[in-house]
Motif scaffolding. Structure first.
Motif, mmCIF file in Angstrom:
data_model
loop_
_atom_site.group_PDB
_atom_site.id
_atom_site.type_symbol
_atom_site.label_atom_id
_atom_site.label_comp_id
_atom_site.label_asym_id
_atom_site.label_seq_id
_atom_site.Cartn_x
_atom_site.Cartn_y
_atom_site.Cartn_z
ATOM 1 N N LEU A 159 18.173 12.547 -0.327
ATOM 2 C CA LEU A 159 17.312 12.624 0.854
ATOM 3 C C LEU A 159 17.028 11.206 1.342
ATOM 4 O O LEU A 159 16.587 10.352 0.574
ATOM 5 N N ASN A 160 17.291 10.941 2.627
ATOM 6 C CA ASN A 160 17.046 9.634 3.229
ATOM 7 C C ASN A 160 15.897 9.728 4.227
ATOM 8 O O ASN A 160 15.919 10.571 5.127
ATOM 9 N N VAL A 161 14.922 8.848 4.052
ATOM 10 C CA VAL A 161 13.710 8.867 4.872
ATOM 11 C C VAL A 161 13.439 7.449 5.364
ATOM 12 O O VAL A 161 13.624 6.480 4.610
ATOM 13 N N GLY A 162 12.995 7.321 6.626
ATOM 14 C CA GLY A 162 12.637 5.972 7.058
ATOM 15 C C GLY A 162 12.448 5.821 8.540
ATOM 16 O O GLY A 162 12.343 6.794 9.297
ATOM 17 N N VAL A 201 5.310 6.384 6.785
ATOM 18 C CA VAL A 201 6.614 6.784 6.255
ATOM 19 C C VAL A 201 6.455 7.592 4.973
ATOM 20 O O VAL A 201 7.006 8.690 4.832
ATOM 21 N N VAL A 202 5.689 7.080 4.016
ATOM 22 C CA VAL A 202 5.581 7.788 2.736
ATOM 23 C C VAL A 202 4.729 9.045 2.857
ATOM 24 O O VAL A 202 4.815 9.933 2.005
ATOM 25 N N SER A 203 3.919 9.125 3.915
ATOM 26 C CA SER A 203 3.139 10.355 4.106
ATOM 27 C C SER A 203 4.048 11.547 4.355
ATOM 28 O O SER A 203 3.665 12.695 4.082
ATOM 29 N N TYR A 204 5.247 11.307 4.847
ATOM 30 C CA TYR A 204 6.200 12.395 5.061
ATOM 31 C C TYR A 204 6.757 12.925 3.746
ATOM 32 O O TYR A 204 7.445 13.939 3.724
ATOM 33 N N ILE A 217 14.257 5.377 0.701
ATOM 34 C CA ILE A 217 13.304 5.142 1.784
ATOM 35 C C ILE A 217 13.629 3.814 2.455
ATOM 36 O O ILE A 217 13.716 2.777 1.789
ATOM 37 N N GLN A 218 13.780 3.852 3.772
ATOM 38 C CA GLN A 218 14.082 2.654 4.549
ATOM 39 C C GLN A 218 12.784 2.101 5.119
ATOM 40 O O GLN A 218 12.218 2.663 6.047
ATOM 41 N N PRO A 225 0.813 -1.230 0.000
ATOM 42 C CA PRO A 225 0.000 0.000 0.000
ATOM 43 C C PRO A 225 0.844 1.277 0.000
ATOM 44 O O PRO A 225 0.478 2.258 -0.647
ATOM 45 N N ALA A 226 1.965 1.261 0.706
ATOM 46 C CA ALA A 226 2.839 2.438 0.714
ATOM 47 C C ALA A 226 3.464 2.655 -0.658
ATOM 48 O O ALA A 226 3.583 3.800 -1.125
ATOM 49 N N LEU A 227 3.863 1.574 -1.313
ATOM 50 C CA LEU A 227 4.404 1.695 -2.660
ATOM 51 C C LEU A 227 3.342 2.231 -3.615
ATOM 52 O O LEU A 227 3.618 3.065 -4.480
ATOM 53 N N ARG A 228 2.116 1.761 -3.433
ATOM 54 C CA ARG A 228 1.016 2.240 -4.276
ATOM 55 C C ARG A 228 0.762 3.722 -4.034
ATOM 56 O O ARG A 228 0.491 4.483 -4.974
ATOM 57 N N ALA A 229 0.857 4.140 -2.778
ATOM 58 C CA ALA A 229 0.664 5.557 -2.460
ATOM 59 C C ALA A 229 1.698 6.415 -3.175
ATOM 60 O O ALA A 229 1.373 7.484 -3.715
ATOM 61 N N LEU A 230 2.945 5.972 -3.197
ATOM 62 C CA LEU A 230 3.996 6.712 -3.895
ATOM 63 C C LEU A 230 3.685 6.830 -5.386
ATOM 64 O O LEU A 230 3.809 7.902 -5.987
#
Length: 381
Positions: free
Chosen positions: A135-138, A166-169, A115-116, A41-46
């Motif tokens: 940019l590193n996020v996770g 995570v991806v909401s950020y 993204i981690q 779902p997070a990948l789909r959101a991206l």
């Protein structure tokens, strides 16, 4: 540890603005099948929020086999070499030349964002930083090194929801919180080639394995469920990797209706498993990757969970899922209490089941309830 307070709010706003331009995004999640399903779902959101961005999944050969040419949010898979704490055990000794070559290739990719989604970040955050992304996020557990934007890693929390956070950020969102996988012809062809005969009737799949033996429901219980399904007119296929053949053998040996059940252990790759599950009318499984893949394929499934794993891996739909929960918190053999933040047992070497108290009647009733519910839903639709 950077908390998602004022500083992360500022970075979040900056990241949203940064995402407006076309980007190349690396997503690190080099672990098991179920872990991948939780990230969908997070990948789909991206992809839904930023359709022009390239999403590169850093995973295992299994992910590459599953995702190559398959419709979905991932554009490309890069296989991560064996690395301690990222796809391998923490004390694994890597091939340093191979690892160095991998990071050189990743730096040449010039990722805009990495993204981690791998875990708490103790090993995966340093790994992510070596990719050279702008940019590193996770996620960040209390003892893990920080990234540019950090989301606290809490052990007992829904995996699906944590990755969506995570991806909401990065400003990404979706209304589709249930994982989804598209079935392809190659999946069905591989599955049918492995199935004995040319069976065209109703199929039930049983998956008796799991990485952690504490999540194994007893084979004798699965055998009684398999007998019930055969008596109801289903052909039962028992799934597993080759090393789990002993579980399938134990089920078959304890069945009364053996002519209606077959072991496919070691006979299916990830695409064949996808095809097999997609053909099933019902799946009965321990909490393991094939259970979560069945949910993503929109196949009705009864899942057998230890309570801690139910928190992290709870399905996002009640129409398709009947999760059964064991509340066992002490080793049934020695009585030692489980660690509150781990699924292993403190000072206990027993690999006994922590879910054996779920009854056969519980499972059969859930099978009946789920199939009845699916029949009613189809009638309404």
């Amino acid at each position: 540890m950077k908390l998602p307070g004022r500083e992360n709010t500022r970075l979040k706003a900056k990241a949203k603005s940064y995402m407006l331009m076309k980007k190349k995004i690396a997503v690190l999640r080099a672990n098991a099948l179920g872990d991948f399903i939780f990230a969908l779902p997070a990948l789909r959101a991206l992809k839904e929020t930023y359709p022009d961005n390239e999403i590169v999944y850093l995973g295992k050969k299994m992910h590459q086999a599953l995702l190559t040419d398959r419709p979905g949010p991932v554009d490309r898979v890069v296989v991560v070499p064996p690395y301690p704490g990222v796809g391998e055990a923490e004390h694994y000794e890597p091939d340093h030349a191979l690892v160095e070559s991998f990071f050189e290739q990743m730096q040449q990719e010039q990722f805009d964002i990495a993204i981690q989604m791998h875990g708490g970040g103790g090993f995966s955050n340093p790994f992510l930083q070596k990719l050279g992304a702008r940019l590193n996020v996770g996620l960040q557990a209390p003892d893990a090194p920080p990234l540019d934007i950090n989301i606290p890693y809490v052990v007992y929390y829904s995996e699906i929801l944590r990755f969506l956070e995570v991806v909401s950020y990065l400003g990404a969102n979706t209304r589709h919180i249930a994982p989804a996988i598209t079935v392809m012809d190659k999946d069905l062809q591989e599955a049918r080639a492995a199935m004995p005969g040319q069976y065209t009737g109703r199929i039930a799949v049983i998956h008796p394995g799991a990485t952690d033996p504490h999540r194994h429901w007893p084979a004798i219980h699965f055998a009684k469920v398999a007998d019930y399904l055969v008596n109801e007119g289903y052909t039962v296929y028992i799934n597993g990797v080759a090393e789990e053949s002993y579980l399938a053998d134990a089920i078959l040996q304890n069945m009364q209706q053996r002519k209606g059940a077959y072991s496919l252990c070691g006979k299916l790759g990830i695409c064949g498993l996808t095809g097999l599950l997609s053909m099933a009318a019902i799946v009965v499984s321990n909490d393991s990757g094939p259970l979560h893949l069945a949910y993503a394929l929109r196949v009705p499934a009864v899942g057998i969970y230890w309570v801690g794993n139910m928190i992290t891996g709870t399905p996002m739909t009640s129409a398709l899922a009947r999760p059964l929960i064991s509340w066992t918190s002490q080793c049934p053999l020695c009585g030692l209490e489980t660690k509150k933040l781990k699924t292993t047992i403190t000072s206990c070497k027993h690999n006994t089941s922590f879910v054996a108290d779920i009854t056969v009647d519980d499972v059969i009733h859930s099978v009946q309830d789920l199939l009845c519910n699916m029949h009613e839903l189809k009638a309404v639709i």
